[in-house]
Scaffold this motif. Structure first.
Motif, short mmCIF file in Angstrom:
data_model
loop_
_atom_site.label_atom_id
_atom_site.label_comp_id
_atom_site.label_asym_id
_atom_site.label_seq_id
_atom_site.Cartn_x
_atom_site.Cartn_y
_atom_site.Cartn_z
N LYS A 1 0.84 -1.22 0.00
CA LYS A 1 0.00 0.00 0.00
C LYS A 1 0.87 1.26 0.00
O LYS A 1 0.65 2.18 -0.78
N SER A 2 1.86 1.28 0.90
CA SER A 2 2.72 2.47 0.97
C SER A 2 3.56 2.61 -0.29
O SER A 2 3.82 3.73 -0.74
N THR A 3 3.96 1.48 -0.84
CA THR A 3 4.74 1.52 -2.09
C THR A 3 3.90 2.18 -3.19
O THR A 3 4.38 3.06 -3.91
N LEU A 4 2.63 1.80 -3.27
CA LEU A 4 1.74 2.38 -4.27
C LEU A 4 1.65 3.89 -4.06
O LEU A 4 1.76 4.69 -5.01
N MET A 5 1.45 4.29 -2.81
CA MET A 5 1.32 5.71 -2.47
C MET A 5 2.60 6.46 -2.84
O MET A 5 2.55 7.55 -3.42
N GLY B 1 5.48 10.17 -6.55
CA GLY B 1 6.69 10.43 -7.33
C GLY B 1 7.97 10.19 -6.55
O GLY B 1 9.05 10.65 -6.95
N LEU B 2 7.87 9.47 -5.43
CA LEU B 2 9.05 9.25 -4.58
C LEU B 2 9.73 7.91 -4.90
O LEU B 2 10.88 7.70 -4.55
N VAL B 3 8.98 7.00 -5.50
CA VAL B 3 9.50 5.68 -5.86
C VAL B 3 9.09 5.42 -7.30
O VAL B 3 7.97 5.74 -7.69
N ASP C 1 -4.51 19.10 -6.49
CA ASP C 1 -5.45 18.41 -7.38
C ASP C 1 -5.72 17.00 -6.85
O ASP C 1 -6.75 16.41 -7.13
N LEU C 2 -4.74 16.47 -6.11
CA LEU C 2 -4.87 15.13 -5.57
C LEU C 2 -4.26 15.12 -4.17
O LEU C 2 -3.14 15.62 -3.98
N MET C 3 -5.02 14.58 -3.20
CA MET C 3 -4.47 14.46 -1.85
C MET C 3 -4.24 12.98 -1.55
O MET C 3 -5.14 12.16 -1.70
N LEU C 4 -3.01 12.66 -1.15
CA LEU C 4 -2.66 11.29 -0.77
C LEU C 4 -2.59 11.23 0.74
O LEU C 4 -1.93 12.06 1.37
N MET C 5 -3.29 10.25 1.33
CA MET C 5 -3.26 10.14 2.79
C MET C 5 -2.87 8.71 3.16
O MET C 5 -3.56 7.76 2.80
N ASP C 6 -1.73 8.57 3.84
CA ASP C 6 -1.23 7.25 4.22
C ASP C 6 -1.51 7.02 5.70
O ASP C 6 -0.78 7.54 6.54
N GLU C 7 -2.58 6.32 6.00
CA GLU C 7 -2.98 6.03 7.40
C GLU C 7 -2.96 7.30 8.26
O GLU C 7 -2.34 7.31 9.32
N LEU D 1 -6.80 9.88 -2.39
CA LEU D 1 -6.40 8.47 -2.33
C LEU D 1 -5.96 8.22 -0.89
O LEU D 1 -5.05 8.89 -0.38
N PHE D 2 -6.62 7.27 -0.24
CA PHE D 2 -6.54 7.13 1.22
C PHE D 2 -6.15 5.69 1.58
O PHE D 2 -6.82 4.75 1.15
N ILE D 3 -5.09 5.53 2.32
CA ILE D 3 -4.70 4.19 2.77
C ILE D 3 -5.14 4.00 4.21
O ILE D 3 -4.95 4.90 5.04
N THR D 4 -5.73 2.86 4.49
CA THR D 4 -6.15 2.61 5.88
C THR D 4 -6.09 1.13 6.20
O THR D 4 -6.12 0.29 5.30
#
Ligand code: ADP
Length: 264
Positions: free
Chosen positions: A47-51, A56-58, A155-161, A190-193
């Protein structure tokens, strides 16, 4: 309009070495403007890898990630990220934390104060402008972090847990706040939980990932009417969705647990 397109993306860390780890395999989905998509899956499924790839970090090993029609080749200003861990600046008060990104962009003082004040009201921190993070609760500090990201109008908010470190009651309250904020701003998210309930309650769609290598196990539409509030979790409709998500995830979670146990 499509904001994000993840096209057949795979990621293997340390490819072609003895330590290679296939984290993600063949992930493919799109995210439209204003949509809220959650990603759930067992620990270690990528999940974190996808995020990080979307941020644009990986770099993906295979496939391509498109953002507003252009390939992502590195971090972009239009993509805001909120992490689980403490990310406020302890030496800046609420106002100066929220206006940080605007200051970095060179927005003049009057304009950034006005924008920061608007955002502080939006995230429910009115009255706490001059408090420092150490004087705020964990939930309020996370509101500051969310405010700092929203101030830049991503334009896009990424939220990792983002609520992972908070107690249950605070999570529920912040979840409701996030629903309201996303409704008011039509924020694509895009929200990871880890929480099935949180995923079902907040999202338009939930992407359920398999154990590593993470693949799409199922994309579930959450058709519960909006606006929603936390009371929705007591309805039969909600419980059916929650049961369905758990049913898909159960075997994967066991597999993920066994993989993690082997590593440890
Ligand atoms: P999740 O967020 O779902 O728990 P991660 O994306 O953090 O999963 O990790 C997926 C897999 O990739 C795990 O097996 C993890 O150990 C591995 N991994 C993550 N980052 C790295 C890295 N920088 N180098 C090597 N392996 C990594």
């Amino acid at each position: 309009m499509t904001v994000l397109s993840v096209n057949n993306v795979s990621k293997t860390y340390n490819a072609n070495t003895a330590n290679s780890v296939e984290a993600i395999r063949d992930i493919d989905f799109e995210l439209d403007e204003g949509e809220f998509l959650s990603v759930i899956g067992p620990t270690g499924c990528g999940k974190s890898t996808l995020m990080k790839m979307v941020a644009g970090l990986v770099e993906p090993t295979e496939g391509e990630i498109g953002f507003n029609g252009e390939p992502i080749t590195g971090p972009r200003e239009e993509i805001g990220v909120v992490f689980q861990e403490e990310s406020t600046f302890p030496w800046r008060n609420t106002l100066r934390n929220v206006e940080f990104g605007l200051q970095m962009r060179g927005v003049d003082k009057e304009e950034r104060r006005e924008r920061a004040q608007e955002i502080i009201e939006l995230v429910g921190l009115g009255g706490f402008e001059s408090n420092y993070p150490a004087e705020l609760s964990g939930g309020m500090r996370q509101r500051v972090a969310i405010g700092r990201t929203l101030a830049l109008n991503p334009d896009l908010m990424l939220m990792d847990e983002p609520f992972g470190a908070l107690d249950e009651q605070t999570r529920i309250i912040l979840g409701e706040e996030l629903l309201r904020i996303c409704r008011e701003t039509n924020q694509t998210t895009l929200f990871i939980t880890h929480s099935l309930t949180e995923a079902a309650y907040l999202s338009d769609r939930v992407l359920v990932m398999s154990a590593r290598p993470g693949q799409i196990k199922e994309m579930v539409d959450i058709e519960i009417e909006r606006p929603r509030d936390h009371n929705v979790v007591t309805t039969d409709e909600f419980n059916e969705i929650n049961d369905h998500l758990w049913h898909i995830l159960r075997d994967e979670a066991k597999q993920g647990f066994e993989q993690t146990a082997k590593v440890e």
